[in-house]
Design a protein around this motif. Structure first.
Motif, PDB file in Angstrom:
ATOM      1  N   LYS A 281       0.841  -1.207   0.000  1.00  0.00           N
ATOM      2  CA  LYS A 281       0.000   0.000   0.000  1.00  0.00           C
ATOM      3  C   LYS A 281       0.875   1.255   0.000  1.00  0.00           C
ATOM      4  CE  LYS A 281      -4.094  -1.921   2.150  1.00  0.00           C
ATOM      5  NZ  LYS A 281      -5.154  -1.772   3.145  1.00  0.00           N
ATOM      6  N   ALA A 282       1.906   1.244   0.839  1.00  0.00           N
ATOM      7  CA  ALA A 282       2.811   2.401   0.898  1.00  0.00           C
ATOM      8  C   ALA A 282       3.568   2.546  -0.415  1.00  0.00           C
ATOM      9  CB  ALA A 282       3.789   2.250   2.060  1.00  0.00           C
ATOM     10  N   ALA A 283       4.063   1.436  -0.938  1.00  0.00           N
ATOM     11  CA  ALA A 283       4.822   1.467  -2.193  1.00  0.00           C
ATOM     12  C   ALA A 283       3.955   1.960  -3.343  1.00  0.00           C
ATOM     13  CB  ALA A 283       5.383   0.073  -2.502  1.00  0.00           C
ATOM     14  N   ASP A 284       2.737   1.464  -3.420  1.00  0.00           N
ATOM     15  CA  ASP A 284       1.823   1.876  -4.489  1.00  0.00           C
ATOM     16  C   ASP A 284       1.470   3.361  -4.390  1.00  0.00           C
ATOM     17  OD1 ASP A 284       1.834  -0.668  -5.574  1.00  0.00           O
ATOM     18  OD2 ASP A 284      -0.093  -1.245  -4.683  1.00  0.00           O
ATOM     19  N   ALA A 285       1.581   3.922  -3.185  1.00  0.00           N
ATOM     20  CA  ALA A 285       1.314   5.354  -2.982  1.00  0.00           C
ATOM     21  C   ALA A 285       2.541   6.208  -3.308  1.00  0.00           C
ATOM     22  CB  ALA A 285       0.860   5.604  -1.546  1.00  0.00           C
ATOM     23  N   GLY A 286       3.647   5.550  -3.715  1.00  0.00           N
ATOM     24  CA  GLY A 286       4.865   6.284  -4.066  1.00  0.00           C
ATOM     25  C   GLY A 286       5.816   6.492  -2.910  1.00  0.00           C
ATOM     26  N   ASN A 287       5.626   5.788  -1.813  1.00  0.00           N
ATOM     27  CA  ASN A 287       6.468   5.925  -0.630  1.00  0.00           C
ATOM     28  C   ASN A 287       7.733   5.084  -0.805  1.00  0.00           C
ATOM     29  OD1 ASN A 287       7.462   5.047   2.101  1.00  0.00           O
ATOM     30  ND2 ASN A 287       5.945   6.562   2.743  1.00  0.00           N
ATOM     31  N   ALA A 288       8.891   5.744  -0.893  1.00  0.00           N
ATOM     32  CA  ALA A 288      10.158   5.039  -1.122  1.00  0.00           C
ATOM     33  C   ALA A 288      10.479   4.080   0.014  1.00  0.00           C
ATOM     34  CB  ALA A 288      11.290   6.042  -1.315  1.00  0.00           C
ATOM     35  N   GLY A 289      10.176   4.467   1.239  1.00  0.00           N
ATOM     36  CA  GLY A 289      10.407   3.570   2.372  1.00  0.00           C
ATOM     37  C   GLY A 289       9.569   2.311   2.271  1.00  0.00           C
ATOM     38  N   GLY A 290       8.355   2.458   1.788  1.00  0.00           N
ATOM     39  CA  GLY A 290       7.487   1.298   1.575  1.00  0.00           C
ATOM     40  C   GLY A 290       8.019   0.392   0.485  1.00  0.00           C
ATOM     41  N   MET A 291       8.563   1.007  -0.574  1.00  0.00           N
ATOM     42  CA  MET A 291       9.152   0.227  -1.664  1.00  0.00           C
ATOM     43  C   MET A 291      10.351  -0.580  -1.162  1.00  0.00           C
ATOM     44  SD  MET A 291       9.109   3.085  -4.656  1.00  0.00           S
ATOM     45  CE  MET A 291       7.605   3.955  -5.057  1.00  0.00           C
ATOM     46  N   TYR A 292      11.201   0.087  -0.378  1.00  0.00           N
ATOM     47  CA  TYR A 292      12.380  -0.597   0.156  1.00  0.00           C
ATOM     48  C   TYR A 292      11.963  -1.721   1.111  1.00  0.00           C
ATOM     49  CZ  TYR A 292      16.595  -1.581   2.755  1.00  0.00           C
ATOM     50  OH  TYR A 292      17.642  -2.228   3.357  1.00  0.00           O
ATOM     51  N   ALA A 293      11.020  -1.424   2.009  1.00  0.00           N
ATOM     52  CA  ALA A 293      10.572  -2.434   2.973  1.00  0.00           C
ATOM     53  C   ALA A 293       9.941  -3.622   2.258  1.00  0.00           C
ATOM     54  CB  ALA A 293       9.585  -1.813   3.961  1.00  0.00           C
ATOM     55  N   LEU A 294       9.174  -3.344   1.217  1.00  0.00           N
ATOM     56  CA  LEU A 294       8.569  -4.422   0.447  1.00  0.00           C
ATOM     57  C   LEU A 294       9.654  -5.274  -0.219  1.00  0.00           C
ATOM     58  CD1 LEU A 294       6.084  -5.852  -0.688  1.00  0.00           C
ATOM     59  CD2 LEU A 294       6.010  -4.110  -2.495  1.00  0.00           C
ATOM     60  N   GLY A 295      10.642  -4.615  -0.792  1.00  0.00           N
ATOM     61  CA  GLY A 295      11.758  -5.345  -1.390  1.00  0.00           C
ATOM     62  C   GLY A 295      12.475  -6.226  -0.383  1.00  0.00           C
ATOM     63  N   ARG A 296      12.726  -5.679   0.791  1.00  0.00           N
ATOM     64  CA  ARG A 296      13.407  -6.464   1.843  1.00  0.00           C
ATOM     65  C   ARG A 296      12.588  -7.681   2.246  1.00  0.00           C
ATOM     66  NH1 ARG A 296      18.436  -5.834   4.227  1.00  0.00           N
ATOM     67  NH2 ARG A 296      17.386  -7.219   5.637  1.00  0.00           N
ATOM     68  N   LEU A 297      11.293  -7.494   2.365  1.00  0.00           N
ATOM     69  CA  LEU A 297      10.437  -8.610   2.767  1.00  0.00           C
ATOM     70  C   LEU A 297      10.398  -9.687   1.691  1.00  0.00           C
ATOM     71  CD1 LEU A 297       8.310  -9.783   4.788  1.00  0.00           C
ATOM     72  CD2 LEU A 297       6.594  -8.656   3.362  1.00  0.00           C
ATOM     73  N   ILE A 298      10.194  -9.289   0.442  1.00  0.00           N
ATOM     74  CA  ILE A 298      10.005 -10.308  -0.586  1.00  0.00           C
ATOM     75  C   ILE A 298      11.306 -10.944  -1.039  1.00  0.00           C
ATOM     76  CG2 ILE A 298       7.762  -9.455  -1.320  1.00  0.00           C
ATOM     77  CD1 ILE A 298       9.012  -8.066  -3.635  1.00  0.00           C
ATOM     78  N   ILE A 299      12.425 -10.289  -0.814  1.00  0.00           N
ATOM     79  CA  ILE A 299      13.693 -10.966  -1.128  1.00  0.00           C
ATOM     80  C   ILE A 299      13.890 -12.129  -0.160  1.00  0.00           C
ATOM     81  CG2 ILE A 299      15.359  -9.657   0.274  1.00  0.00           C
ATOM     82  CD1 ILE A 299      17.096  -9.619  -2.349  1.00  0.00           C
ATOM     83  N   ASP A 300      13.428 -11.949   1.088  1.00  0.00           N
ATOM     84  CA  ASP A 300      13.504 -13.031   2.066  1.00  0.00           C
ATOM     85  C   ASP A 300      12.525 -14.157   1.740  1.00  0.00           C
ATOM     86  OD1 ASP A 300      15.483 -11.685   3.436  1.00  0.00           O
ATOM     87  OD2 ASP A 300      14.114 -10.818   4.917  1.00  0.00           O
ATOM     88  N   LEU A 301      11.532 -13.860   0.911  1.00  0.00           N
ATOM     89  CA  LEU A 301      10.567 -14.871   0.473  1.00  0.00           C
ATOM     90  C   LEU A 301      10.986 -15.492  -0.858  1.00  0.00           C
ATOM     91  CD1 LEU A 301       7.264 -12.957   1.365  1.00  0.00           C
ATOM     92  CD2 LEU A 301       8.401 -14.765   2.689  1.00  0.00           C
ATOM     93  N   ASP A 302      12.256 -15.244  -1.235  1.00  0.00           N
ATOM     94  CA  ASP A 302      12.864 -15.821  -2.441  1.00  0.00           C
ATOM     95  C   ASP A 302      12.202 -15.335  -3.729  1.00  0.00           C
ATOM     96  OD1 ASP A 302      14.994 -17.257  -3.412  1.00  0.00           O
ATOM     97  OD2 ASP A 302      13.862 -19.127  -3.589  1.00  0.00           O
ATOM     98  N   ARG A 303      11.862 -14.038  -3.745  1.00  0.00           N
ATOM     99  CA  ARG A 303      11.300 -13.409  -4.942  1.00  0.00           C
ATOM    100  C   ARG A 303      12.215 -12.237  -5.322  1.00  0.00           C
ATOM    101  NH1 ARG A 303       5.716 -12.658  -2.100  1.00  0.00           N
ATOM    102  NH2 ARG A 303       5.478 -10.904  -3.509  1.00  0.00           N
ATOM    103  N   SER A 304      13.480 -12.584  -5.606  1.00  0.00           N
ATOM    104  CA  SER A 304      14.497 -11.548  -5.776  1.00  0.00           C
ATOM    105  C   SER A 304      14.296 -10.667  -7.004  1.00  0.00           C
ATOM    106  CB  SER A 304      15.903 -12.132  -5.750  1.00  0.00           C
ATOM    107  OG  SER A 304      15.995 -13.276  -6.524  1.00  0.00           O
ATOM    108  N   ASP A 305      13.733 -11.174  -8.084  1.00  0.00           N
ATOM    109  CA  ASP A 305      13.504 -10.320  -9.260  1.00  0.00           C
ATOM    110  C   ASP A 305      12.503  -9.211  -8.935  1.00  0.00           C
ATOM    111  OD1 ASP A 305      15.281 -11.758 -10.779  1.00  0.00           O
ATOM    112  OD2 ASP A 305      13.747 -12.935 -11.815  1.00  0.00           O
ATOM    113  N   GLU A 306      11.432  -9.591  -8.257  1.00  0.00           N
ATOM    114  CA  GLU A 306      10.427  -8.605  -7.860  1.00  0.00           C
ATOM    115  C   GLU A 306      11.020  -7.621  -6.846  1.00  0.00           C
ATOM    116  OE1 GLU A 306       5.978  -8.341  -5.835  1.00  0.00           O
ATOM    117  OE2 GLU A 306       6.882 -10.313  -6.135  1.00  0.00           O
ATOM    118  N   ALA A 307      11.819  -8.148  -5.926  1.00  0.00           N
ATOM    119  CA  ALA A 307      12.457  -7.290  -4.920  1.00  0.00           C
ATOM    120  C   ALA A 307      13.362  -6.264  -5.589  1.00  0.00           C
ATOM    121  CB  ALA A 307      13.250  -8.129  -3.925  1.00  0.00           C
ATOM    122  N   LEU A 308      14.146  -6.710  -6.551  1.00  0.00           N
ATOM    123  CA  LEU A 308      15.055  -5.805  -7.250  1.00  0.00           C
ATOM    124  C   LEU A 308      14.285  -4.679  -7.940  1.00  0.00           C
ATOM    125  CD1 LEU A 308      17.884  -5.009  -8.113  1.00  0.00           C
ATOM    126  CD2 LEU A 308      17.701  -6.644 -10.007  1.00  0.00           C
TER     127      LEU A 308
END
Length: 136
Positions: A82-109
């Protein structure tokens, strides 16, 4: 504490109460942080959700972090997104950190790159680290 300090604290507390009563997004987010610091995660979640509903995308990041701390990754991802979709850079980074740990590194990148383009230093570092791994 001096009497002047006591007055100041009471005045600040009253101002905060008035702002919360008016659903001020920053005041609601601040109350969420106070509740979280006291360990009252249910109350914190309520304040964060209200802050987000009032227009503060950063509250979605805070709510996501609260869920992540409780090992509730699905809820954390939802709020980070929700934060990332609103343009929040912190939300984008946090989402990337979470999903890289879920083994979705392309999406995280992809999320790290978007946050990096907005100037997020942590995301810029993550992009460099992932690029270096790909070169190996």
């Amino acid at each position: 504490m001096s009497l002047a300090g006591l007055w100041y604290d009471r005045e600040a507390e009253e101002m905060l109460r008035r702002a919360v009563a008016k659903e001020h997004p920053g005041a609601l987010d601040f109350m969420g942080k106070l509740a979280a610091n006291r360990g009252d995660t249910e109350r914190a979640a309520g304040f964060y959700a209200r802050s987000h509903a009032a227009g503060f995308s950063g509250a979605a990041v805070n709510l996501g972090m609260l869920h992540q701390g409780q090992q509730r990754e699905a809820e954390a991802e939802e709020w980070f997104r929700k934060a990332a979709d609103a343009g929040n850079a912190g939300g984008m980074y946090a989402l990337g950190r979470l999903i890289i740990d879920l083994d979705r590194s392309d999406e995280a990148l992809a999320w790290f790159r978007r946050a990096a383009e907005l100037g997020d230093a942590s995301a810029q570092h993550a992009v460099r680290v992932l690029a270096a791994r790909e070169e190996e």
